[in-house]
Design a protein around this motif. Structure first.
Motif, PDB file in Angstrom:
ATOM      1  N   SER A  43       0.846  -1.193   0.000  1.00  0.00           N
ATOM      2  CA  SER A  43       0.000   0.000   0.000  1.00  0.00           C
ATOM      3  C   SER A  43       0.882   1.243   0.000  1.00  0.00           C
ATOM      4  O   SER A  43       1.891   1.289   0.698  1.00  0.00           O
ATOM      5  CB  SER A  43      -0.886   0.036   1.248  1.00  0.00           C
ATOM      6  OG  SER A  43      -1.792  -1.025   1.229  1.00  0.00           O
ATOM      7  N   VAL A  44       0.507   2.220  -0.807  1.00  0.00           N
ATOM      8  CA  VAL A  44       1.240   3.483  -0.871  1.00  0.00           C
ATOM      9  C   VAL A  44       0.248   4.631  -0.946  1.00  0.00           C
ATOM     10  O   VAL A  44      -0.915   4.443  -1.285  1.00  0.00           O
ATOM     11  CB  VAL A  44       2.190   3.547  -2.099  1.00  0.00           C
ATOM     12  CG1 VAL A  44       3.295   2.521  -1.993  1.00  0.00           C
ATOM     13  CG2 VAL A  44       1.434   3.396  -3.394  1.00  0.00           C
ATOM     14  N   MET A  45       0.702   5.822  -0.623  1.00  0.00           N
ATOM     15  CA  MET A  45      -0.091   7.028  -0.803  1.00  0.00           C
ATOM     16  C   MET A  45       0.362   7.691  -2.091  1.00  0.00           C
ATOM     17  O   MET A  45       1.558   7.797  -2.354  1.00  0.00           O
ATOM     18  CB  MET A  45       0.088   7.996   0.359  1.00  0.00           C
ATOM     19  CG  MET A  45      -0.639   7.587   1.604  1.00  0.00           C
ATOM     20  SD  MET A  45      -2.402   7.717   1.336  1.00  0.00           S
ATOM     21  CE  MET A  45      -2.968   6.294   2.190  1.00  0.00           C
ATOM     22  N   ILE A  46      -0.590   8.107  -2.891  1.00  0.00           N
ATOM     23  CA  ILE A  46      -0.287   8.778  -4.147  1.00  0.00           C
ATOM     24  C   ILE A  46      -0.782  10.214  -4.033  1.00  0.00           C
ATOM     25  O   ILE A  46      -1.945  10.456  -3.694  1.00  0.00           O
ATOM     26  CB  ILE A  46      -0.959   8.062  -5.330  1.00  0.00           C
ATOM     27  CG1 ILE A  46      -0.369   6.655  -5.458  1.00  0.00           C
ATOM     28  CG2 ILE A  46      -0.779   8.861  -6.623  1.00  0.00           C
ATOM     29  CD1 ILE A  46      -0.993   5.816  -6.540  1.00  0.00           C
ATOM     30  N   SER A  53      -4.417  10.104  -2.392  1.00  0.00           N
ATOM     31  CA  SER A  53      -5.224   8.934  -2.712  1.00  0.00           C
ATOM     32  C   SER A  53      -4.490   7.671  -2.290  1.00  0.00           C
ATOM     33  O   SER A  53      -3.270   7.652  -2.202  1.00  0.00           O
ATOM     34  CB  SER A  53      -5.493   8.855  -4.220  1.00  0.00           C
ATOM     35  OG  SER A  53      -6.158   9.984  -4.679  1.00  0.00           O
ATOM     36  N   GLU A  54      -5.267   6.612  -2.046  1.00  0.00           N
ATOM     37  CA  GLU A  54      -4.663   5.321  -1.749  1.00  0.00           C
ATOM     38  C   GLU A  54      -4.191   4.690  -3.052  1.00  0.00           C
ATOM     39  O   GLU A  54      -4.818   4.847  -4.088  1.00  0.00           O
ATOM     40  CB  GLU A  54      -5.683   4.383  -1.095  1.00  0.00           C
ATOM     41  CG  GLU A  54      -6.047   4.767   0.308  1.00  0.00           C
ATOM     42  CD  GLU A  54      -6.988   3.749   0.922  1.00  0.00           C
ATOM     43  OE1 GLU A  54      -6.680   2.537   0.873  1.00  0.00           O
ATOM     44  OE2 GLU A  54      -8.030   4.176   1.424  1.00  0.00           O
ATOM     45  N   GLY A  55      -3.087   3.965  -2.973  1.00  0.00           N
ATOM     46  CA  GLY A  55      -2.565   3.298  -4.150  1.00  0.00           C
ATOM     47  C   GLY A  55      -1.893   1.992  -3.798  1.00  0.00           C
ATOM     48  O   GLY A  55      -1.842   1.597  -2.633  1.00  0.00           O
ATOM     49  N   ARG A  56      -1.387   1.320  -4.798  1.00  0.00           N
ATOM     50  CA  ARG A  56      -0.669   0.065  -4.649  1.00  0.00           C
ATOM     51  C   ARG A  56       0.601   0.126  -5.485  1.00  0.00           C
ATOM     52  O   ARG A  56       0.612   0.693  -6.567  1.00  0.00           O
ATOM     53  CB  ARG A  56      -1.503  -1.108  -5.152  1.00  0.00           C
ATOM     54  CG  ARG A  56      -2.746  -1.372  -4.356  1.00  0.00           C
ATOM     55  CD  ARG A  56      -2.402  -2.279  -3.182  1.00  0.00           C
ATOM     56  NE  ARG A  56      -3.610  -2.650  -2.477  1.00  0.00           N
ATOM     57  CZ  ARG A  56      -3.860  -2.275  -1.228  1.00  0.00           C
ATOM     58  NH1 ARG A  56      -2.998  -1.543  -0.579  1.00  0.00           N
ATOM     59  NH2 ARG A  56      -4.951  -2.649  -0.632  1.00  0.00           N
ATOM     60  N   GLY A  70      -0.120   2.283  -8.953  1.00  0.00           N
ATOM     61  CA  GLY A  70      -1.352   2.900  -9.436  1.00  0.00           C
ATOM     62  C   GLY A  70      -2.331   3.124  -8.307  1.00  0.00           C
ATOM     63  O   GLY A  70      -2.096   2.743  -7.160  1.00  0.00           O
ATOM     64  N   LEU A  71      -3.434   3.757  -8.644  1.00  0.00           N
ATOM     65  CA  LEU A  71      -4.476   4.030  -7.674  1.00  0.00           C
ATOM     66  C   LEU A  71      -5.163   2.735  -7.251  1.00  0.00           C
ATOM     67  O   LEU A  71      -5.323   1.819  -8.053  1.00  0.00           O
ATOM     68  CB  LEU A  71      -5.519   4.986  -8.256  1.00  0.00           C
ATOM     69  CG  LEU A  71      -5.014   6.389  -8.577  1.00  0.00           C
ATOM     70  CD1 LEU A  71      -6.103   7.174  -9.310  1.00  0.00           C
ATOM     71  CD2 LEU A  71      -4.601   7.117  -7.323  1.00  0.00           C
TER      72      LEU A  71
END
Length: 92
Positions: A43-46, A53-56, A70-71
């Motif tokens: 999980s990453v923050m974009i 937004s949450e991302g991967r 991406g989101l």
């Protein structure tokens, strides 16, 4: 339908045995050139300007090179549904 991919512990994706031995399987890391039997998901923050937004991100399990990011689609849909609910309540 089985696509040959399953989610393992800690968010890793693992190819099924039939997929990992498939003659056309060329899943090698572009950096370290090792074959990947699984891909690490994180999980990453974009950030897009001031919007978070949450991302991967999807990474090589050997050298941790980011292969893709991406989101998070489910989080994006939840946000969209929330915005639609706010708009509809505003109209009433």
């Amino acid at each position: 339908m089985d696509y040959g991919v399953s989610i393992c512990h800690r968010g890793a994706l693992r190819l099924s045995e039939s997929m990992s031995t498939h003659p056309h399987h060329t899943g090698k890391c572009p950096k370290c050139d090792q074959k990947m039997a699984h891909i690490v998901e994180q999980s990453v923050m974009i950030w897009q300007g001031d919007v978070r937004s949450e991302g991967r991100s999807y990474q090589c399990p050997h050298c941790h090179t980011v292969l893709s990011a991406g989101l998070e689609p489910v989080a994006e849909l939840k946000g969209l549904v929330g915005e639609i609910k706010k708009y509809l309540s505003f109209l009433q």
